[in-house]
Design an enzyme around this catalytic site. Structure first.
Site, PDB file in Angstrom:
ATOM      1  N   GLY A  49       0.833  -1.192   0.000  1.00  0.00           N
ATOM      2  CA  GLY A  49       0.000   0.000   0.000  1.00  0.00           C
ATOM      3  C   GLY A  49       0.869   1.243   0.000  1.00  0.00           C
ATOM      4  O   GLY A  49       2.078   1.167   0.285  1.00  0.00           O
ATOM      5  N   GLN A  54       2.549  10.113   1.901  1.00  0.00           N
ATOM      6  CA  GLN A  54       3.866   9.455   2.049  1.00  0.00           C
ATOM      7  C   GLN A  54       4.833   9.882   0.939  1.00  0.00           C
ATOM      8  O   GLN A  54       6.039   9.713   1.073  1.00  0.00           O
ATOM      9  CB  GLN A  54       3.729   7.924   2.033  1.00  0.00           C
ATOM     10  CG  GLN A  54       3.014   7.369   3.262  1.00  0.00           C
ATOM     11  CD  GLN A  54       2.932   5.869   3.223  1.00  0.00           C
ATOM     12  OE1 GLN A  54       2.038   5.312   2.586  1.00  0.00           O
ATOM     13  NE2 GLN A  54       3.852   5.194   3.884  1.00  0.00           N
ATOM     14  N   CYS A  98       5.409  -0.179   7.727  1.00  0.00           N
ATOM     15  CA  CYS A  98       5.077   1.069   7.032  1.00  0.00           C
ATOM     16  C   CYS A  98       6.308   1.509   6.250  1.00  0.00           C
ATOM     17  O   CYS A  98       7.416   1.511   6.796  1.00  0.00           O
ATOM     18  CB  CYS A  98       4.675   2.132   8.052  1.00  0.00           C
ATOM     19  SG  CYS A  98       4.220   3.704   7.282  1.00  0.00           S
ATOM     20  N   LEU A  99       6.097   1.881   4.999  1.00  0.00           N
ATOM     21  CA  LEU A  99       7.232   2.298   4.167  1.00  0.00           C
ATOM     22  C   LEU A  99       7.843   3.601   4.688  1.00  0.00           C
ATOM     23  O   LEU A  99       8.990   3.900   4.368  1.00  0.00           O
ATOM     24  CB  LEU A  99       6.792   2.435   2.709  1.00  0.00           C
ATOM     25  CG  LEU A  99       6.298   1.128   2.059  1.00  0.00           C
ATOM     26  CD1 LEU A  99       5.751   1.395   0.663  1.00  0.00           C
ATOM     27  CD2 LEU A  99       7.412   0.087   2.007  1.00  0.00           C
ATOM     28  N   HIS A 140      -5.035   1.033   7.319  1.00  0.00           N
ATOM     29  CA  HIS A 140      -3.711   1.635   7.545  1.00  0.00           C
ATOM     30  C   HIS A 140      -3.526   2.837   6.596  1.00  0.00           C
ATOM     31  O   HIS A 140      -3.040   3.897   7.010  1.00  0.00           O
ATOM     32  CB  HIS A 140      -2.647   0.554   7.299  1.00  0.00           C
ATOM     33  CG  HIS A 140      -1.226   1.007   7.353  1.00  0.00           C
ATOM     34  ND1 HIS A 140      -0.322   0.529   8.291  1.00  0.00           N
ATOM     35  CD2 HIS A 140      -0.511   1.870   6.576  1.00  0.00           C
ATOM     36  CE1 HIS A 140       0.853   1.093   8.089  1.00  0.00           C
ATOM     37  NE2 HIS A 140       0.780   1.904   7.048  1.00  0.00           N
ATOM     38  N   GLU A 141      -3.930   2.658   5.331  1.00  0.00           N
ATOM     39  CA  GLU A 141      -3.726   3.737   4.344  1.00  0.00           C
ATOM     40  C   GLU A 141      -4.677   4.910   4.587  1.00  0.00           C
ATOM     41  O   GLU A 141      -4.268   6.069   4.444  1.00  0.00           O
ATOM     42  CB  GLU A 141      -3.896   3.191   2.910  1.00  0.00           C
ATOM     43  CG  GLU A 141      -2.954   2.058   2.517  1.00  0.00           C
ATOM     44  CD  GLU A 141      -1.487   2.334   2.789  1.00  0.00           C
ATOM     45  OE1 GLU A 141      -1.085   3.508   2.773  1.00  0.00           O
ATOM     46  OE2 GLU A 141      -0.733   1.369   3.043  1.00  0.00           O
ATOM     47  N   HIS A 144      -3.322   7.099   7.165  1.00  0.00           N
ATOM     48  CA  HIS A 144      -2.308   8.043   6.652  1.00  0.00           C
ATOM     49  C   HIS A 144      -2.976   9.350   6.174  1.00  0.00           C
ATOM     50  O   HIS A 144      -2.414  10.432   6.334  1.00  0.00           O
ATOM     51  CB  HIS A 144      -1.561   7.446   5.452  1.00  0.00           C
ATOM     52  CG  HIS A 144      -0.366   6.611   5.813  1.00  0.00           C
ATOM     53  ND1 HIS A 144       0.712   7.109   6.504  1.00  0.00           N
ATOM     54  CD2 HIS A 144      -0.059   5.315   5.546  1.00  0.00           C
ATOM     55  CE1 HIS A 144       1.627   6.148   6.649  1.00  0.00           C
ATOM     56  NE2 HIS A 144       1.189   5.057   6.084  1.00  0.00           N
TER      57      HIS A 144
HETATM   58  O1  K1U Z   1       1.464   2.380   4.044  1.00  0.00           O
HETATM   59  C1  K1U Z   1       2.551   1.859   3.906  1.00  0.00           C
HETATM   60  O2  K1U Z   1       3.544   2.359   4.374  1.00  0.00           O
HETATM   61  C2  K1U Z   1       2.678   0.549   3.162  1.00  0.00           C
HETATM   62  C3  K1U Z   1       2.623  -0.654   4.071  1.00  0.00           C
HETATM   63  C4  K1U Z   1       1.206  -1.171   4.090  1.00  0.00           C
HETATM   64  C5  K1U Z   1       0.828  -2.136   5.176  1.00  0.00           C
HETATM   65  C6  K1U Z   1       1.613  -3.204   5.514  1.00  0.00           C
HETATM   66  C7  K1U Z   1       1.226  -4.094   6.504  1.00  0.00           C
HETATM   67  C8  K1U Z   1       0.028  -3.897   7.133  1.00  0.00           C
HETATM   68  C9  K1U Z   1      -0.737  -2.825   6.809  1.00  0.00           C
HETATM   69  C10 K1U Z   1      -0.355  -1.949   5.822  1.00  0.00           C
HETATM   70  C11 K1U Z   1       3.583  -1.698   3.512  1.00  0.00           C
HETATM   71  O3  K1U Z   1       3.418  -2.154   2.431  1.00  0.00           O
HETATM   72  S1  K1U Z   1       4.925  -2.158   4.502  1.00  0.00           S
HETATM   73  C12 K1U Z   1       5.724  -3.416   3.529  1.00  0.00           C
HETATM   74  C13 K1U Z   1       5.003  -4.712   3.526  1.00  0.00           C
HETATM   75  O4  K1U Z   1       4.118  -4.919   4.325  1.00  0.00           O
HETATM   76  C14 K1U Z   1       5.335  -5.739   2.518  1.00  0.00           C
HETATM   77  C15 K1U Z   1       6.391  -5.608   1.671  1.00  0.00           C
HETATM   78  C16 K1U Z   1       6.673  -6.595   0.747  1.00  0.00           C
HETATM   79  C17 K1U Z   1       5.902  -7.710   0.663  1.00  0.00           C
HETATM   80  C18 K1U Z   1       4.836  -7.857   1.517  1.00  0.00           C
HETATM   81  C19 K1U Z   1       4.539  -6.891   2.435  1.00  0.00           C
HETATM   82 ZN    ZN Z   2       2.197   3.259   6.227  1.00  0.00          ZN
END
Ligand code: K1U
Ligand code: ZN
Length: 176
Positions: A49, A54, A98-99, A140-141, A144
């Site tokens: 996401g 972000q 979270c990225l 989660h998004e 944000h």
């Molecule tokens: O919003 C963001 O920062 C993105 C976030 C979204 C998210 C992850 C986990 C639970 C709720 C929301 C991410 O994508 S973090 C990276 C991640 O979860 C991932 C990366 C590569 C493969 C699978 C998952």
């Molecule tokens: Zn996030």
């Protein structure tokens, strides 16, 4: 078709990640282009996401794709002006990342299912129920877009520890 551009992802703490985002009112080519850039940035990260703040745009738009992990077929979604219209009583715990907070993960409890209405990049309305990881991700998004990070659900001491680690990471990155 124009080339897509990877957008730099803001790292916490950053005041732009704490803002309540404004609704999108113009559904033009620029918006569609920005959505494509966000998807490209999310896949490149990699993530499931990404919300507009972000990448520094204080507007109510998010992208997500939770399908890739499951069976390898991408299912990109772009949600403009999303609103939760229903939440299940049943709750679910997921270890979130979270990225904007790289390398940090913590369990967060949220409604297991949600119904969300939104517009697409052309302004057309949609409404759909999300379950499991899709539900966790969309909540989660949307958080944000309201200036809320997953660490805001944690105990103050844990939140502070993660924030300090991110401050250190940003200082190190700035030195490079
Ligand atoms: O919003 C963001 O920062 C993105 C976030 C979204 C998210 C992850 C986990 C639970 C709720 C929301 C991410 O994508 S973090 C990276 C991640 O979860 C991932 C990366 C590569 C493969 C699978 C998952
Ligand atoms: Zn996030």
């Amino acid at each position: 078709m124009q080339d897509m551009t990877l957008k730099p992802i803001l790292i916490h703490p950053d005041p732009r990640l704490k803002k309540h985002c404004d609704p999108v009112t113009e559904f033009d080519k620029e918006l569609a282009r920005f959505a494509d850039d966000m998807l490209e940035t999310m896949y490149d990260a990699p993530g499931i996401g990404l919300a507009a703040p972000q990448v520094g745009l204080i507007k109510r738009m998010l992208v997500m794709d939770c399908a890739k992990e499951a069976d390898g077929t991408p299912e990109p979604m772009v949600l403009v002006n999303p609103e939760v219209t229903w939440k299940s009583e049943e709750r679910n715990v997921y270890e979130e990342g979270c990225l904007s907070i790289p390398g940090q993960y913590a369990e967060v409890e949220r409604p297991k299912m949600v119904r969300v209405k939104w517009q697409d990049v052309e302004g057309k309305p949609h409404e759909q129920e999300f379950d499991a990881l899709w539900a966790t991700c969309v909540q989660h998004e949307i958080d944000h877009l309201d200036g809320v990070l997953f660490i805001d659900y944690l105990k103050p001491l844990k939140r502070q520890m993660i924030t300090r680690k991110m401050q250190k990471l940003k200082r190190e990155k700035a030195r490079l």
